[in-house]
Every structure is written in C-alpha cells, then in structure tokens.
Design an enzyme around this catalytic site. Sequence first.
Site, PDB file in Angstrom:
ATOM      1  N   HIS A 269       0.842  -1.118   0.109  1.00 41.10           N
ATOM      2  CA  HIS A 269      -0.013  -0.023   0.192  1.00 41.10           C
ATOM      3  C   HIS A 269       0.851   1.302  -0.054  1.00 41.10           C
ATOM      4  O   HIS A 269       0.897   2.057  -0.850  1.00 41.10           O
ATOM      5  CB  HIS A 269      -1.008   0.021   1.179  1.00 41.10           C
ATOM      6  CG  HIS A 269      -1.658   1.394   1.505  1.00 41.10           C
ATOM      7  ND1 HIS A 269      -3.108   1.109   1.015  1.00 41.10           N
ATOM      8  CD2 HIS A 269      -1.528   2.479   1.699  1.00 41.10           C
ATOM      9  CE1 HIS A 269      -3.582   2.284   1.058  1.00 41.10           C
ATOM     10  NE2 HIS A 269      -2.852   2.971   1.626  1.00 41.10           N
ATOM     11  N   GLU A 270       1.742   1.220   0.860  1.00 40.81           N
ATOM     12  CA  GLU A 270       2.722   2.545   1.065  1.00 40.81           C
ATOM     13  C   GLU A 270       3.389   2.598  -0.155  1.00 40.81           C
ATOM     14  O   GLU A 270       3.897   3.911  -0.591  1.00 40.81           O
ATOM     15  CB  GLU A 270       3.206   2.596   2.389  1.00 40.81           C
ATOM     16  CG  GLU A 270       2.746   2.724   3.740  1.00 40.81           C
ATOM     17  CD  GLU A 270       1.555   3.520   3.630  1.00 40.81           C
ATOM     18  OE1 GLU A 270       1.587   4.405   3.181  1.00 40.81           O
ATOM     19  OE2 GLU A 270       0.426   3.299   4.388  1.00 40.81           O
ATOM     20  N   HIS A 273       1.750   4.618  -2.751  1.00 39.14           N
ATOM     21  CA  HIS A 273       1.844   6.112  -2.663  1.00 39.14           C
ATOM     22  C   HIS A 273       3.350   6.318  -2.894  1.00 39.14           C
ATOM     23  O   HIS A 273       3.814   7.618  -3.310  1.00 39.14           O
ATOM     24  CB  HIS A 273       1.737   6.283  -1.026  1.00 39.14           C
ATOM     25  CG  HIS A 273       0.471   6.443  -0.585  1.00 39.14           C
ATOM     26  ND1 HIS A 273      -0.535   7.283  -0.871  1.00 39.14           N
ATOM     27  CD2 HIS A 273      -0.132   5.423   0.409  1.00 39.14           C
ATOM     28  CE1 HIS A 273      -1.679   6.905  -0.419  1.00 39.14           C
ATOM     29  NE2 HIS A 273      -1.439   5.963   0.563  1.00 39.14           N
ATOM     30  N   GLU A 308      -4.368   7.963  -2.988  1.00 37.62           N
ATOM     31  CA  GLU A 308      -4.940   6.874  -2.059  1.00 37.62           C
ATOM     32  C   GLU A 308      -5.451   5.752  -3.348  1.00 37.62           C
ATOM     33  O   GLU A 308      -5.406   4.558  -3.242  1.00 37.62           O
ATOM     34  CB  GLU A 308      -6.329   6.906  -1.459  1.00 37.62           C
ATOM     35  CG  GLU A 308      -6.754   5.980  -0.373  1.00 37.62           C
ATOM     36  CD  GLU A 308      -5.496   5.611   0.611  1.00 37.62           C
ATOM     37  OE1 GLU A 308      -4.643   6.516   0.823  1.00 37.62           O
ATOM     38  OE2 GLU A 308      -5.684   4.472   1.254  1.00 37.62           O
TER      39      GLU A 308
HETATM   40 ZN    ZN Z   1      -2.998   5.346   1.926  1.00 42.39          ZN
END
Ligand code: ZN
Length: 513
Positions: A269-270, A273, A308
């Site tokens: 997830h990170e 980003h 996101e």
């Molecule tokens: Zn996030």
Amino acid sequence: MTAYTDFQNHIAEINDLCCVINLLTWDGRTQMPPGGATTRGNQLATVTRIAQERFTSDETGRLIDAAEAEVASETPDSYRVRAITQAREAYDIARRVPTDLMTAIAELKTISQQTWAEAKAANDFPRFAPYLAKMLDLQRRMADAIGFAEHPYDALLLRYEPGMTASRLRTLFETLKGGLLPLLQHIGARGNAAGGNVAGADFLDRAYPEEAQRAFALEIAGKFGYDLNRGRLDRSAHPFEISFTRNDVRITTRYNRRFMPAAVFGTLHETGHALYEQGVDPALTRSALTTDLLDLYAVGGASYGTHESQSRLWENLVGRSRSFWDLHFPRLREFFPEQLADVSAEEFYRAVNRVRPSLIRVEADELTYNFHIMLRVEIEMALLEGSLKVADLPEAWAAAMQSTLGLTPPDDARGVLQDIHWSSGLFGSFCTYTVGNVMSAQFFAAAKRALPGLEDYLAAGEYAPLLGWLTENIYRHGRAFSPEELLQRATGSGLTVEPYLAYLREKFTDLFP
Ligand code: ZN
C-alpha cells in the site's frame, strides 16, 4: 530574473520548510525517543508558523500577481501556468482563514488527540465528547471562513479532494451501495452456507518472523519499481508514506508476528504512495506543484483521493490478485517454509481475500471497507449540519453499523472512538479513501485498454509497463491537474463507480460463485 523565477524561488523556500516539517514528522514517528515529544511539538509549531507567515505574506501576493501577468499568454496546461494557479487558489483561501482560528485548531489538536487516546483506552466517549464538540465548532468556523455555496462540508473538502462536494458524494454513495449490497448479501449467504468464507485461513495465524516479513515485502516493493536509492522502509505504529522531494520518499510498516498479511499488504500500500511521489517530473521539484500550500506539506499528488487510488491499485488490484500469488507464493514459501508447507497458492489467495463484515475500519476487506467510510462521511455531514449532536454520536454509529454491516459495536472503543481523524480536525478526509478505491479501478481499466497484454506482463511479474503508464498519465504531473482533469485525460471520463463495481463483481463472484 523574470517574475516567474522570482515566484518560483519564493515557493521553493516554502517547499524546503515543508520538507523540514515532513522530516521532523517522520523522525517523530519512527526514531524519536518518547521524551522528545514536547520539544518536538515546539519545533514543528515554529517551522510551521514560519512557513505560514511566509506563504500568507503580502510579498507572496505581489509575486503571484507579477508571475500571472508574465505567463498570461502561455498555454493554460503548461506547468508554469498551473503552478501559479495552484499558488493563487491556496493563497486566496489561506488569506481568508484568520490566524487565531489556525492557532486555535493547532492548540486544540494536541490536547484533543491525547484525550481521544485516553478515552479510547478507557472506553469512555463522554470524556472525549467536549473536545470533539469544540473541534467541530472550529471546523464550522473554518468552513465559514473559506466559504461555500451549498454545504459547509464542501469548504472542508477543498483541502483534501478539490472539486468534490457533499452532493456529489451523496450520489456516488447511493450508486456504490446499490452495487455493493447485493454482492455482499450474495457472499454473506454463500459464506454462511459453507460455514463462513473464512474457513481454512487459520494458517495466517502462525508465527511469522518479522525479518522475513520485511525482506519479502521489500523485495516485492522493489519489483514494483520502488527505488531504494531514493527511499527506505522503517517501522511505525501506523504505516505511512512521506517525502522530502522525489529524491527521498520513505515508507513505514508495522509487523504482526501472528498475521503476516498486515506487514506485506501494508508495505505494498505505502509502496503505491511512494511510486507516485518518486514518479513526479524532476522539473517540478520544489515547485507549487509538489507543495500542498494550504496544509504546508511537501507532496506531489493531485489530491488525497488520487494518492489513495495509487496505494490501493498496487495493494489490491495488483497485490491481491490471483495471478500475483500464483507467481509470488513460491517465493513467499521460501521465506516461511514451515509455516506455509501445507498451503497452496490458491488457498493463500483465498485467505487474503476473505470477506467478513467487521467492526474495525483498518481491518476491513475490499468489499466491506467502503461501508465504514460511508458511515463516517454521513455522520460528518450530519454533525456539520447540526442535525446530529455530539452526545448522540455513539447511538447513531451503532444504528448505522447495524443497518449496513449487521453488526453492533460492543463498546465505543470498537465503535465511534476507533479512529484518530476527528480528534485531529481532519473533517472531510475520510471520503478520500472511497474516492481512491473508485479511481483505482478507473485508472487500472484505462491502463488495460492502453496496454494490450498488461495481464500477461503482470502475471509474469513485469511491472514496468504498468508503472510506465501510470507515471506518464498520473505521477509525472504532480499537482498540475485536478483529480477530475487527471481522470478525464487518463481514462476519458470523470469519476464514475462502474469500473470499480465491475472489478469487485468479477473478482468476488469468481471467489464465491
Ligand atoms: Zn494510503
């Protein structure tokens, strides 16, 4: 020197201050001993105040005026024009917000977060309620200061999701619920009939040494394209990504010895980003297009939701797919030969995609997650309108949980007190998680259309074509385009729920026929 150069140099210094704020924040959450908290708060407040004074000064106004005049004849899509437009919009809003209001929010935030943490630990909502009421009052004042046409929420949304409004969100949520509820009912029934669709997933609850979790997750992050020469992975209580220009983009994760997917998917997830931040055009470094001038944060994405969308695209659409685990499960088993000896790739894929309505947002699966968000956003709107009182919050929360997910929180700690956001004054930010989910499927579908054979590349672990498309269409532009403009340019349509619903239907009716 030209007027634009003067303007750019001024913003570059503000960006430097924002990077210092980010660096102090990163250190505070990863390295700092607990004793440093108070003086770190002083340091952050001082640097933030200097950056604020700099940005809201008359000088900034003069520099923007002069630069605007100079680029008046340039194409409206050029980065120079966009940088000035971004600065102008942020400047006009920042000048409307009184300094004493900013100070009041900053001061309340510290004590409010602390009280929230105590109230959550003691399961004592009434202890937190007066602080929440005060914060809500300041948020209303903020909305009034910024100004809005229809709903106070619209003014607060500006900081997180420019272009989004309460009325657009309501329409989006209606469509989303209309598509998700039948799917959830179908799966709930199927799961119950089969003794619950979590059966057989107990192998996730074995002892997985942290070092191996970290090594596997970092290996995949590298395969996705995360450049460790400009990045690093640390540990923190809550995972996050933070950057100090595209040349230093850091991520964190947390480890649960008994539940390895938390660290693996948290890292992926990170990483999503981070790929966004590392992919920004180098020409935008230290410019208004890599600085959130309203919140004084060094960040390169178009909006919270757009950011996101990328974390969720890499985590879910890529990382939670069957082809991903068909390819990478054997490697995972090399890290955990005993723990996964009796598990197949297909069993693992099913286990990390189990659907189970739960009380806690951060533990929710792909299908039920959005209900946690919709509930919070509807409550935020009602609180701002005044149709819901702070004292009635726990009851409203429980009723909404019951009507959507069929669950009743046994206490407020696992209900209305579970998230830190409201104590920090982040009213308006929750919706960006769901907006990000919706956008992630739109971007992924567009990438598939543009790149025939993308599925085959992904199945073979070749991520460069996807990363290339995302960089070209999204990442490199930094904050140059609004979320809606980015969507239009990259996918040919504005925000629309259909690709997301189609993705979920296909995936989960295959898993649970
Ligand atoms: Zn996030």
